[in-house]
Motif scaffolding. Structure first.
Motif, mmCIF file in Angstrom:
data_model
loop_
_atom_site.group_PDB
_atom_site.id
_atom_site.type_symbol
_atom_site.label_atom_id
_atom_site.label_comp_id
_atom_site.label_asym_id
_atom_site.label_seq_id
_atom_site.Cartn_x
_atom_site.Cartn_y
_atom_site.Cartn_z
ATOM 1 N N PRO A 277 -4.415 1.762 -2.122
ATOM 2 C CA PRO A 277 -4.506 0.479 -1.419
ATOM 3 C C PRO A 277 -3.167 -0.188 -1.191
ATOM 4 C CG PRO A 277 -5.221 0.240 -3.682
ATOM 5 C CD PRO A 277 -4.947 1.700 -3.479
ATOM 6 N N THR A 280 -2.214 -0.044 2.148
ATOM 7 C CA THR A 280 -3.115 -0.756 3.052
ATOM 8 C C THR A 280 -3.023 -2.262 2.895
ATOM 9 O OG1 THR A 280 -4.627 1.129 2.947
ATOM 10 C CG2 THR A 280 -5.511 -0.940 3.798
ATOM 11 N N HIS A 370 -6.746 3.245 6.158
ATOM 12 C CA HIS A 370 -6.937 3.661 4.762
ATOM 13 C C HIS A 370 -5.975 4.817 4.506
ATOM 14 C CE1 HIS A 370 -10.820 1.476 4.233
ATOM 15 N NE2 HIS A 370 -10.954 1.745 5.521
#
Length: 508
Positions: A277, A280, A370
């Motif tokens: 993450p 992201t 992602h």
């Protein structure tokens, strides 16, 4: 410390040579394997020797234990399940009250429930040195422990006498017939089903690789074990072997599901990935996700789907032809997909960053994305090939996609058609304003929000013509254009088309 004793079985001895090669190429090879490793205990942060047994469906972890094979005094059976007495195997010098006990689970529970203070009565047991110093290779394959030392938990009963050497005291040459006989044996401790299981070299919630070790976790996450190895080669060997069997079992699951599904709802590929993450949304916690390419969609799950309800409750779903798959190593991309990116003026994929050797990104609508990492290059190649095939099949199935757009204040329909290319028409009258083939698209540019300029080459006067359009979800439109062009290029590539027919045969 030597490497583990290994036995590998590939394929079936009854297969012909051609069948074996086809099995290896298309379905990979199921492996059976055994050897010695270290099991990491998260609570104590210590490791101890274990024996691994790998079959097609299960990874079994065995721990070394002492069993009484003859005689024995029932009054000394603290380890009642194996007729093993509670014994002191080590006393620490100059540290009062610190000793190592070899005891059973029942004895451990008894001590834990005994209160704050425990009085232990100790008496000499002359058979202790004999069974604590039994060789680790008896019984069992001698090569399992050909050059490894004793496990710490069986370090020595000789420490009781202050003797740290490996020389046991002399014992009678012919012990009495009723004297207890003990043997060290590998006993099954943990059995990990490999169906939908995952293996990972990454530490939990951190994008950091473990050194010569990896974690094996069952499908439901209930059982997790960290295995360590002496060398990187051993670690990679076991990682590949376990991953191969997991992949084969996953393929079996996919085939079983696909038999009961329509052609437009087939599973092309699925498996575990680690989502990063930080790439992201800036978060530092990595999480494991289960991805599936099925029918028209990319599914993202927190855990593997096991029934129809699970498929309906995916964490996220995306239309495949509106998703852009981006490998972080440019040399792995197929020619037809590179060519499709050049049509849109997209830059080559970036080089992998430190600590992310095998990564790919999923770019979706409205500029979202992602980023996932996998364990091996073969995993990365499998996901890339599978995305190509899934998008190719979906584009051919839908045939065309129309988006509402605007230009100079007019509401228009922009259609991407696999057979004819691009068409723009008036929304109300359906009157066609212009039409171009895929091959006539020479480039594009956009403002990163809603507007795009498409550059087409006029077939008659050879001049470049610019068409400016505005979309509510520009990213999805650009990804759809990419998917249709890539599928078109791939459809005239005999190597790609042949590979898809072979893959389809083994998926059904």
């Amino acid at each position: 410390m030597s490497g583990p004793w290994t036995h590998v079985t590939v394929g079936d001895s009854n297969m012909s040579r051609s069948e074996s090669l086809r099995h290896l190429k298309c379905c990979s090879s199921q492996q059976t394997k055994s050897g010695i490793a270290l099991l990491y205990n998260k609570e104590t942060r210590n490791t101890y020797d274990v024996r691994l047994k790998l079959t097609k469906e299960v990874l079994t972890i065995q721990k070394l234990d002492v069993v009484c094979t003859r005689g024995g005094d029932p009054r000394l059976n603290g380890g009642a399940e194996h007729k093993v007495p509670v014994v002191i195997s080590k006393i620490f010098k100059d540290q009062v009250g610190k000793a190592v006990l070899n005891i059973s689970h029942s004895a451990v529970n008894l001590l834990r429930s005994a209160g704050d203070e425990v009085t232990i009565t100790v008496r000499y047991f002359r058979e202790v040195p004999s069974f604590l110093k039994l060789p680790l290779d008896s019984p069992g394959p001698p090569s399992d422990q050909s050059s490894r030392g004793s496990s710490p938990q069986f370090d020595s009963g000789l420490h009781l006498n202050g003797n740290s050497s490996n020389t046991a005291p002399s014992s009678p040459s012919s012990p009495p017939a009723n004297e207890p006989k003990y043997e060290k044996r590998w006993l099954d401790a943990v059995s990990l089903p490999l169906v939908m299981a995952r293996v990972s070299r990454y530490k939990a919630e951190r994008d950091v690789l473990r050194s010569n070790s990896f974690e094996v976790c069952t499908m439901d996450g209930a059982s997790s074990n960290i295995l360590q190895f002496c060398t990187a080669a051993e670690c990679t060997d076991w990682l590949q072997a376990i991953s191969t069997n997991i992949s084969d079992l996953t393929l079996d699951q996919m085939k079983m599901i696909n038999r009961n599904c329509s052609p437009g709802d087939q599973i092309v590929h699925m498996g575990w990935v680690c989502e990063n993450p930080q790439a992201t949304n800036g978060s530092s916690l990595s999480t494991f996700k289960f991805l599936a390419l099925r029918g028209p969609s990319l599914y993202i799950f927190r855990s593997p789907p096991v029934n129809a309800t699970d498929w309906e409750n995916a964490e996220t779903m995306y239309n495949l032809y509106e998703v852009l798959f981006k490998v972080h190593k440019p040399w792995m991309a197929e020619d037809c997909w590179i060519q499709a990116r050049l049509y849109l003026g997209l830059q080559p994929d970036e080089e992998p960053r430190d600590g992310e050797p095998f990564c790919f990104s999923i770019l979706v609508g409205h500029g979202q994305s992602h980023t996932f990492s996998v364990e091996m290059t073969s995993d990365l190649a499998a996901w890339e090939k599978s995305f190509q095939r899934a998008v190719f099949v979906e584009v051919q199935r839908v045939g065309s996609k129309t988006y509402l757009c605007s230009s100079q204040g007019k509401v228009l329909c922009f259609t991407i058609d696999f057979g004819s290319g691009f068409t723009c028409s008036e929304s109300s009258s359906q009157n066609i304003l212009w039409r171009y083939k895929f091959s006539q698209l020479k480039g594009s540019s956009d403002d990163g929000k809603t507007r795009v300029k498409l550059l087409f080459k006029n077939a008659e006067n050879r001049q470049i013509e610019m068409k400016e359009l505005e979309f509510a979800n520009l990213t999805a439109v650009l990804h759809c254009i990419h998917s249709f062009i890539a599928a078109k290029v791939a459809s005239v590539d005999p190597v790609f088309v042949n590979s898809q027919s072979i893959s389809g045969k083994y998926m059904s």
